[in-house]
Scaffold this active site. Structure first.
Site, PDB file in Angstrom:
ATOM      1  N   ASN A   7       6.608   6.483  29.647  1.00  0.00           N
ATOM      2  CA  ASN A   7       7.278   7.608  30.321  1.00  0.00           C
ATOM      3  C   ASN A   7       7.635   8.769  29.384  1.00  0.00           C
ATOM      4  OD1 ASN A   7       9.304   6.082  29.153  1.00  0.00           O
ATOM      5  ND2 ASN A   7      10.722   6.312  30.856  1.00  0.00           N
ATOM      6  N   LYS A  35       2.798  -0.068  18.756  1.00  0.00           N
ATOM      7  CA  LYS A  35       1.965  -0.330  19.923  1.00  0.00           C
ATOM      8  C   LYS A  35       2.436   0.539  21.085  1.00  0.00           C
ATOM      9  CE  LYS A  35       2.221  -2.760  23.405  1.00  0.00           C
ATOM     10  NZ  LYS A  35       1.604  -1.770  24.307  1.00  0.00           N
ATOM     11  N   PRO A  36       1.700   1.612  21.371  1.00  0.00           N
ATOM     12  CA  PRO A  36       2.068   2.456  22.517  1.00  0.00           C
ATOM     13  C   PRO A  36       1.648   1.785  23.825  1.00  0.00           C
ATOM     14  CG  PRO A  36       0.046   3.265  21.532  1.00  0.00           C
ATOM     15  CD  PRO A  36       0.476   2.079  20.699  1.00  0.00           C
ATOM     16  N   GLU A  75      16.172  -0.277  39.339  1.00  0.00           N
ATOM     17  CA  GLU A  75      15.789   1.014  38.770  1.00  0.00           C
ATOM     18  C   GLU A  75      14.705   1.614  39.682  1.00  0.00           C
ATOM     19  OE1 GLU A  75      14.159   0.406  34.854  1.00  0.00           O
ATOM     20  OE2 GLU A  75      14.941   2.294  34.133  1.00  0.00           O
ATOM     21  N   ARG A  85      14.103  15.127  36.385  1.00  0.00           N
ATOM     22  CA  ARG A  85      13.402  15.223  35.107  1.00  0.00           C
ATOM     23  C   ARG A  85      12.424  14.058  35.020  1.00  0.00           C
ATOM     24  NH1 ARG A  85      14.609  14.396  29.099  1.00  0.00           N
ATOM     25  NH2 ARG A  85      15.881  12.656  29.743  1.00  0.00           N
ATOM     26  N   CYS A 115      14.624   6.401  31.847  1.00  0.00           N
ATOM     27  CA  CYS A 115      15.668   5.377  31.791  1.00  0.00           C
ATOM     28  C   CYS A 115      17.028   5.996  32.043  1.00  0.00           C
ATOM     29  CB  CYS A 115      15.635   4.696  30.428  1.00  0.00           C
ATOM     30  SG  CYS A 115      15.725   5.872  29.078  1.00  0.00           S
TER      31      CYS A 115
HETATM   32  P1  NAP Z   1       7.314  -2.146  30.133  1.00  0.00           P
HETATM   33  O1  NAP Z   1       6.405  -2.638  31.165  1.00  0.00           O
HETATM   34  O2  NAP Z   1       8.428  -3.021  29.698  1.00  0.00           O
HETATM   35  O3  NAP Z   1       6.411  -1.726  28.905  1.00  0.00           O
HETATM   36  C1  NAP Z   1       6.945  -1.141  27.753  1.00  0.00           C
HETATM   37  C2  NAP Z   1       6.025  -1.398  26.594  1.00  0.00           C
HETATM   38  O4  NAP Z   1       5.942  -2.799  26.366  1.00  0.00           O
HETATM   39  C3  NAP Z   1       4.604  -0.927  26.802  1.00  0.00           C
HETATM   40  O5  NAP Z   1       4.064  -0.545  25.568  1.00  0.00           O
HETATM   41  C4  NAP Z   1       3.923  -2.186  27.301  1.00  0.00           C
HETATM   42  O6  NAP Z   1       2.533  -2.138  27.077  1.00  0.00           O
HETATM   43  C5  NAP Z   1       4.583  -3.222  26.433  1.00  0.00           C
HETATM   44  N1  NAP Z   1       4.570  -4.580  26.928  1.00  0.00           N
HETATM   45  C6  NAP Z   1       4.553  -5.015  28.200  1.00  0.00           C
HETATM   46  N2  NAP Z   1       4.565  -6.359  28.220  1.00  0.00           N
HETATM   47  C7  NAP Z   1       4.592  -6.777  26.924  1.00  0.00           C
HETATM   48  C8  NAP Z   1       4.610  -8.050  26.294  1.00  0.00           C
HETATM   49  N3  NAP Z   1       4.621  -9.187  26.978  1.00  0.00           N
HETATM   50  N4  NAP Z   1       4.612  -8.098  24.950  1.00  0.00           N
HETATM   51  C9  NAP Z   1       4.617  -6.971  24.220  1.00  0.00           C
HETATM   52  N5  NAP Z   1       4.598  -5.733  24.760  1.00  0.00           N
HETATM   53  C10 NAP Z   1       4.593  -5.642  26.110  1.00  0.00           C
HETATM   54  O7  NAP Z   1       8.035  -0.804  30.561  1.00  0.00           O
HETATM   55  P2  NAP Z   1       7.348   0.505  31.113  1.00  0.00           P
HETATM   56  O8  NAP Z   1       7.117   0.291  32.555  1.00  0.00           O
HETATM   57  O9  NAP Z   1       6.227   0.916  30.257  1.00  0.00           O
HETATM   58  O10 NAP Z   1       8.506   1.558  30.850  1.00  0.00           O
HETATM   59  C11 NAP Z   1       9.487   1.802  31.749  1.00  0.00           C
HETATM   60  C12 NAP Z   1      10.756   1.061  31.340  1.00  0.00           C
HETATM   61  O11 NAP Z   1      11.189   1.526  30.063  1.00  0.00           O
HETATM   62  C13 NAP Z   1      11.888   1.361  32.285  1.00  0.00           C
HETATM   63  O12 NAP Z   1      12.593   0.199  32.568  1.00  0.00           O
HETATM   64  C14 NAP Z   1      12.742   2.342  31.492  1.00  0.00           C
HETATM   65  O13 NAP Z   1      14.081   2.377  31.879  1.00  0.00           O
HETATM   66  C15 NAP Z   1      12.564   1.846  30.112  1.00  0.00           C
HETATM   67  N6  NAP Z   1      12.890   2.890  29.129  1.00  0.00           N
HETATM   68  C16 NAP Z   1      14.030   2.759  28.401  1.00  0.00           C
HETATM   69  C17 NAP Z   1      14.397   3.749  27.506  1.00  0.00           C
HETATM   70  C18 NAP Z   1      15.652   3.607  26.700  1.00  0.00           C
HETATM   71  O14 NAP Z   1      15.760   4.289  25.691  1.00  0.00           O
HETATM   72  N7  NAP Z   1      16.599   2.765  27.070  1.00  0.00           N
HETATM   73  C19 NAP Z   1      13.585   4.864  27.328  1.00  0.00           C
HETATM   74  C20 NAP Z   1      12.423   4.982  28.088  1.00  0.00           C
HETATM   75  C21 NAP Z   1      12.092   3.970  28.986  1.00  0.00           C
HETATM   76  P3  NAP Z   1       1.486  -2.088  28.290  1.00  0.00           P
HETATM   77  O15 NAP Z   1       2.115  -1.239  29.336  1.00  0.00           O
HETATM   78  O16 NAP Z   1       0.283  -1.488  27.701  1.00  0.00           O
HETATM   79  O17 NAP Z   1       1.329  -3.510  28.694  1.00  0.00           O
END
Ligand code: NAP
Length: 496
Positions: free
Chosen positions: A170, A193-194, A400, A297, A303
């Site tokens: 995001n 790892k992005p 969320e 936004r 998040c």
């Molecule tokens: P996500 O599914 O948890 O994925 C985040 C990252 O983790 C991605 O790079 C994803 O890669 C990777 N990932 C997924 N499963 C994994 C595993 N088993 N092992 C290692 N890496 C793994 O979250 P998202 O949907 O991308 O992002 C949205 C979430 O991020 C929301 O809950 C948001 O609130 C949170 N967020 C928090 C903040 C903060 O600062 N608190 C800031 C921004 C976002 P792949 O997608 O390539 O699998």
């Protein structure tokens, strides 16, 4: 800059140039290389579903090679003068600023957010590089006489060691800069790892840092379609000493479990469910403006996004009406088209989840003031939505939403609003609007969140400690605290 990237020949050329400039490979030990077996994954434009390009897709063996490179580079990198580490960040900052428009275009292409917001994120990311270039030379220590006078106490800081940094889609540039900046400043090497849906911004940043003089092996970037299979062995490996993760609470819990084996230092920036409280004495126009920012936004895919609006019943009708007018007027479309204020959601799954949450609330009696459903494709668009009279049992109050949906609920007693604000497992950020200083301070003391926006719909700032409590995680990014996450303390008792 060209305001529209669609249609004209020059705009197509601008898209192609932005994508062409990015290395589509893995960065391991200072070399850009193809993934083992030549594996590749496609990167899509969420506004059209069109494939933008293909990038190397690392299998687990490439992840291990990246960690080996980081581990090998660690000792030498830790010896580098802090000033020189800071200068690399400073040069990278300058290049990111100079290439702001190109990087913003790239971000909009792979992630979907409006170009104006991508420009804002590039600046925000650059500011982390600048901030940590300054922090690199301020890593302090302490020296004191023990209270009994029998020894000297020397406290120093040293890099934690090789780090594993995992970032979400995001904010594909800023979330990386917020981790890479302090890791470089502190003298840590890293494997980044992005998210597989948005690797281009990170690859572009890695290229900038390499050209700014980062030595081989300090920053390694692994893009993969198999996040779990690639990262779990690294988390359990023993050579990595820290894991910093930004993403969902669900994945964060799994990774924290894996990291317990090697007792890695952890920073967890997880999900949020921000309450936005408007008290009866608030400046309603200011609250509406803040609400639009906090909610819309990034199309709500933040998040920090306001997830629910708790509004004093005496001003609820006025607030709801004004908010609806503003949100209804927002232009939805591909982020690279002129005047667009709300882009597509990241993918079909996310859009279906948002639709399900809205349907659940409406089924339970919520009133739709505007929007209410998905917009037909191509692209993953959802109509900006305001719901009123949302019943407490609606799922979108506890989950969320991650979409452009604003649920409004009323309250009579201010204490009731605070209890409602704290009702979820999350604790990242809350927003409150009041003209009464005492009420503002009294409320923020009771809010169970790591951050609070007071008469403001935006809290992010590189100079402030960003982070949450409860299921929103732990650790802080940015501010004076940000670099501490990458430093271990050593205390020496010195005979006197
Ligand atoms: P996500 O599914 O948890 O994925 C985040 C990252 O983790 C991605 O790079 C994803 O890669 C990777 N990932 C997924 N499963 C994994 C595993 N088993 N092992 C290692 N890496 C793994 O979250 P998202 O949907 O991308 O992002 C949205 C979430 O991020 C929301 O809950 C948001 O609130 C949170 N967020 C928090 C903040 C903060 O600062 N608190 C800031 C921004 C976002 P792949 O997608 O390539 O699998």
């Amino acid at each position: 800059m060209s305001s529209s990237l669609r249609g004209s020949r020059s705009s197509v050329a601008a898209i192609e140039a932005a994508v062409a400039a990015v290395p589509k490979l893995l960065l391991i030990g200072g070399e850009w290389r193809a993934a083992a077996g030549g594996r590749e994954l496609g990167v899509e434009d969420p506004a059209t579903g069109r494939e933008l390009c293909r990038v190397a897709d690392a299998p687990p063996g490439d992840g291990v090679a990246a960690l080996a490179a980081a581990a090998e580079a660690q000792a030498e990198w830790a010896r580098w003068a802090p000033r020189r580490r800071g200068e690399i960040l400073r040069r990278a900052y300058e290049e990111v600023v100079a290439r702001r428009e190109e990087l913003a275009r790239l971000m909009t292409l792979e992630m979907g957010k409006p170009l104006a917001e991508s420009l804002g994120e590039v600046s925000y990311a650059a500011d982390f590089l600048l901030w940590f270039s300054e922090e690199a030379v301020r890593i302090g220590g302490d020296y004191a006489l023990a209270p009994d006078g029998g020894s000297r106490l020397l406290v120093s800081r040293r890099p934690v060691g090789p780090c594993l940094l995992i970032t979400p889609w995001n904010f594909p540039l800023a979330m990386g800069a917020r981790k890479i900046g302090p890791a470089i400043a502190a003298g840590c090497t890293m494997v980044v790892k992005p998210a597989s849906q948005t690797p281009l911004s990170m690859l572009a940043l890695a290229d900038v840092l390499e050209r700014a003089g980062l030595p081989a092996g300090v920053l390694n970037v692994v893009v993969t379609s198999e996040s779990g299979a690639v990262m779990e062995p690294l988390i359990r490996d023993g050579r990595a000493r820290k894991l910093s993760f930004t993403g969902s609470t669900e994945v964060g819990r799994v990774l924290a479990g894996q990291a317990s084996e090697q007792l890695l230092r952890l920073s967890m920036e997880l999900g949020g469910n921000a309450p936005f409280i408007v008290f009866a004495d608030a400046d309603v126009d200011a609250a509406v403006e803040g609400a639009v920012l906090a909610k819309m936004r990034n199309g709500g895919e933040a998040c920090t996004a306001a997830n629910r609006f708790h509004v004093a019943n005496s001003v609820r009708a006025e607030f709801g009406e004004k908010l609806t007018a503003k949100i209804r007027a927002m232009r939805v479309g591909p982020g690279y088209e002129e005047g667009v204020e709300v882009g597509p959601l990241i993918d079909a799954t996310q859009r279906a989840k948002v639709a399900e949450l809205v349907d659940d609330a409406v089924g339970l009696g919520a009133e739709v003031l505007t929007g209410g459903g998905a917009i037909d494709g191509p692209g993953h668009f959802f109509a900006p939505t305001v719901l009123d009279e949302v019943p407490p049992s609606a799922r979108l109050l506890d989950e969320e939403i991650f979409g452009p949906v604003a649920p409004v609920l009323g309250f009579d007693d201010p204490e009731e609003a605070i209890v409602a604000a704290n009702r979820t497992e999350y604790g990242l950020v809350a927003y409150l609007y009041t003209r009464d200083l005492d009420r503002a301070l009294g409320t923020l003391e009771k809010l169970q969140t790591g951050m609070v926006g007071v008469n403001r719909g935006l809290v992010s700032n590189p100079a402030a400690p960003f982070g949450g409590v409860k299921a929103s995680g732990y650790g802080r990014e940015g501010g004076g605290e940000g670099i501490e996450e990458y430093l271990d303390l050593q205390y020496a008792a010195i005979a006197r």
